[in-house]
Design a protein around this motif. Structure first.
Motif, short mmCIF file in Angstrom:
data_model
loop_
_atom_site.label_atom_id
_atom_site.label_comp_id
_atom_site.label_asym_id
_atom_site.label_seq_id
_atom_site.Cartn_x
_atom_site.Cartn_y
_atom_site.Cartn_z
N MET A 221 0.93 -1.07 0.03
CA MET A 221 -0.08 -0.03 0.16
C MET A 221 0.94 1.20 0.07
O MET A 221 1.86 1.52 0.93
CB MET A 221 -0.91 -0.18 1.29
CG MET A 221 -1.99 1.20 1.32
SD MET A 221 -3.17 1.22 -0.01
CE MET A 221 -3.89 -0.23 -0.01
N GLY A 222 0.55 2.16 -1.06
CA GLY A 222 1.67 3.36 -1.13
C GLY A 222 1.23 4.21 0.20
O GLY A 222 2.21 4.83 0.74
N LEU A 223 -0.34 4.34 0.46
CA LEU A 223 -0.55 5.30 1.77
C LEU A 223 -1.75 4.57 2.35
O LEU A 223 -2.82 4.35 1.71
CB LEU A 223 -0.86 6.63 1.38
CG LEU A 223 -1.12 7.81 2.45
CD1 LEU A 223 -0.07 7.67 3.36
CD2 LEU A 223 -1.57 9.19 1.77
N THR A 224 -1.70 4.29 3.51
CA THR A 224 -2.77 3.57 4.21
C THR A 224 -3.92 4.19 4.30
O THR A 224 -3.69 5.45 4.57
CB THR A 224 -2.04 3.34 5.77
OG1 THR A 224 -1.02 2.61 5.90
CG2 THR A 224 -3.24 2.78 6.66
N PRO A 225 -5.17 3.68 4.24
CA PRO A 225 -6.29 4.31 4.45
C PRO A 225 -6.55 5.21 5.55
O PRO A 225 -6.17 4.74 6.70
CB PRO A 225 -7.23 3.11 4.17
CG PRO A 225 -6.87 1.89 3.66
CD PRO A 225 -5.28 2.22 3.96
N HIS A 226 -7.09 6.45 5.39
CA HIS A 226 -6.95 7.43 6.52
C HIS A 226 -7.90 8.61 6.01
O HIS A 226 -8.28 8.85 4.89
CB HIS A 226 -5.79 7.70 6.83
CG HIS A 226 -4.84 8.47 5.86
ND1 HIS A 226 -4.55 8.08 4.51
CD2 HIS A 226 -4.67 10.00 5.84
CE1 HIS A 226 -3.89 9.17 3.90
NE2 HIS A 226 -4.25 10.36 4.75
N SER A 227 -8.28 9.28 6.90
CA SER A 227 -8.95 10.86 6.52
C SER A 227 -7.81 11.62 7.25
O SER A 227 -6.89 11.45 8.29
CB SER A 227 -10.24 11.04 7.21
OG SER A 227 -10.20 10.66 8.69
N ASP A 228 -7.74 12.85 6.55
CA ASP A 228 -6.92 13.85 7.05
C ASP A 228 -7.14 14.58 8.19
O ASP A 228 -8.29 15.24 8.39
CB ASP A 228 -6.45 14.76 5.91
CG ASP A 228 -5.75 14.31 4.77
OD1 ASP A 228 -5.08 13.18 5.05
OD2 ASP A 228 -5.71 14.85 3.62
N SER A 229 -6.44 14.93 9.21
CA SER A 229 -6.89 15.69 10.37
C SER A 229 -6.37 17.14 10.11
O SER A 229 -5.46 17.65 10.62
CB SER A 229 -5.84 15.20 11.42
OG SER A 229 -6.25 13.96 11.96
N THR A 230 -7.10 17.72 9.12
CA THR A 230 -6.92 19.05 8.67
C THR A 230 -8.20 19.75 8.48
O THR A 230 -9.10 19.21 8.90
CB THR A 230 -6.22 19.04 7.34
OG1 THR A 230 -7.18 18.44 6.35
CG2 THR A 230 -4.89 18.39 7.24
N VAL A 266 -12.07 17.38 2.45
CA VAL A 266 -12.50 17.97 3.84
C VAL A 266 -11.59 17.11 4.85
O VAL A 266 -11.45 15.99 4.61
CB VAL A 266 -13.98 17.70 4.07
CG1 VAL A 266 -14.39 17.88 5.57
CG2 VAL A 266 -14.66 18.58 3.06
N GLY A 267 -11.20 17.75 5.82
CA GLY A 267 -10.57 17.06 6.78
C GLY A 267 -11.34 16.92 7.99
O GLY A 267 -12.21 17.49 8.24
N ASP A 268 -10.71 16.01 8.96
CA ASP A 268 -11.40 15.77 10.17
C ASP A 268 -11.77 17.00 11.14
O ASP A 268 -12.80 17.20 11.74
CB ASP A 268 -10.42 14.85 11.09
CG ASP A 268 -10.24 13.75 10.78
OD1 ASP A 268 -10.77 13.18 9.78
OD2 ASP A 268 -9.29 12.98 11.15
N ILE A 269 -10.57 18.22 11.06
CA ILE A 269 -11.00 19.34 11.68
C ILE A 269 -12.27 19.93 11.27
O ILE A 269 -12.97 20.79 11.92
CB ILE A 269 -9.74 20.26 11.75
CG1 ILE A 269 -8.57 19.53 12.49
CG2 ILE A 269 -9.97 21.81 12.36
CD1 ILE A 269 -7.21 20.23 12.34
#
Length: 354
Positions: A221-230, A266-269
């Protein structure tokens, strides 16, 4: 992503590793839990909403582009931005300079390698244990705004013309993000001063990504599944190799950016501030078996002096708060103390509704 003081563990360069490997790769990079993506409509990548920045800031009454922005943030959590005002020549220069940057000899790149306990520089982020699965890619991660918080051993020591190109690009993106957040506040019918107070002096960080090819691309995996905390993330794809996927309708679907368009998510913040009206999209990056993929993500977060929670103007008896309040410093401290895992972090702040 705004705090850079972390307890992250250092890992080897995947770019260098990929040069020497045959079909065998270290077990730490092998993933047995990768969900396969669906390809909508045969060969076509998913078409996400498209917003025109010039129309968005036109100042016209009853601006339909504001409604499109609201829909994109509410129903998708991601959109493409056209006519954003960032010079196309600057973008082409950035693409060329970043490609050269990752091709520098390892001895040269060591000058900017991460140091223990700090995520800035070359390496990986969110590595918190020795036995943790890690991503197939290298990053160059730097705090770029406010200027007083910059690490003097990173951007100031880059060679010309990369340094000047990076300076101009991050300056332009800071202006763009400010304008975008103003329009997002307008779309939310949120008091403008509330967004200003939340942001404070703000934080801009950049993450330049290089995902080398891998013959076992379906097992890494190039980048693990996540949402940005931004608040928001602005992504520029630096070459024509796709790999960005979003979770839509419970399934992973690849998206394909338009030429020189920004992909904004859209980020978590922002999900917290909007009291759940907008949602942070879960995304990941896959690896190509034969081609290297390059991208440039610019993150916009909050200054560390304030408190994070739903905007007061968006909370009422009819729409109670959906998230707890937390000190911004504590929010970021908790973020970097754990590995990436979908939307698990923002879920810790949700209030269970009766």
């Amino acid at each position: 992503m705004a705090s850079v003081e972390v307890s992250s563990l250092l890992v080897p360069s995947v770019v260098e590793m990929a040069k020497e490997l045959s079909a065998s790769i270290p077990g730490r990079y092998i993933r047995s839990d990768i969900e396969r993506a669906v390809v909508p409509d045969g060969d076509q990548a998913l078409e996400i909403p498209v917003i025109d920045m010039q129309k968005l800031v036109s100042g016209e009454p009853n601006n339909s582009e504001i409604e499109k922005l609201d829909f994109a943030c509410k129903e998708w959590g991601i959109f493409q931005l056209l006519n954003h005002g960032v010079d196309s020549t600057l973008l082409e220069n950035l693409k060329a300079e970043i490609a050269k940057f990752f091709k520098l000899p390892m001895e040269e790149k060591k000058k900017w390698w991460q140091t223990p306990g700090n995520a800035e520089g070359f390496g990986q982020a969110f590595v918190v244990s020795e036995d943790q699965k890690v991503d197939w890619g290298d990053l160059f991660y730097v705090l770029t705004h406010p200027l007083r918080l910059r690490n003097p051993r990173l951007i100031p020591t880059l060679a010309s013309p990369l340094r000047e190109t990076m300076e101009r690009y991050t300056f332009d993106l800071n202006n763009l993000s400010t304008a975008m957040l103003g329009k997002i506040a307008e779309a939310l019918h949120m008091k403008t001063e509330e967004m200003t107070v939340f942001v404070g002096e703000g934080r801009q960080t950049i993450r330049v990504n290089c995902y080398p090819p891998c013959e076992l691309s379906d097992q890494v995996m190039g980048l693990t599944p996540h949402s940005d905390s931004t608040l928001i993330t602005i992504l520029l794809q630096l070459n024509d190799v796709d790999g960005l996927e979003i979770r839509k309708g419970g399934k992973w679907v690849q998206i394909q950016p338009l030429p020189d368009a920004f992909v904004i998510n859209v980020g978590d913040i922002l999900e917290i501030i909007s009291n759940g009206r907008y949602y942070s999209i879960e995304h990941r990056v896959t690896v190509h078996p034969e081609k290297e993929r390059l991208s440039f993500a610019t993150f916009f977060g909050l200054g560390h002096d304030g408190e994070l929670g739903p905007a007061p103007s968006l909370v009422s008896e009819q729409t109670p708060a959906k998230f707890t309040r937390v000190k911004v410093q504590e929010f970021y401290k908790g973020l970097f103390s754990r590995r990436l895992q979908g939307k698990a972090y923002i879920d810790t702040f949700r209030i269970q509704q009766d």
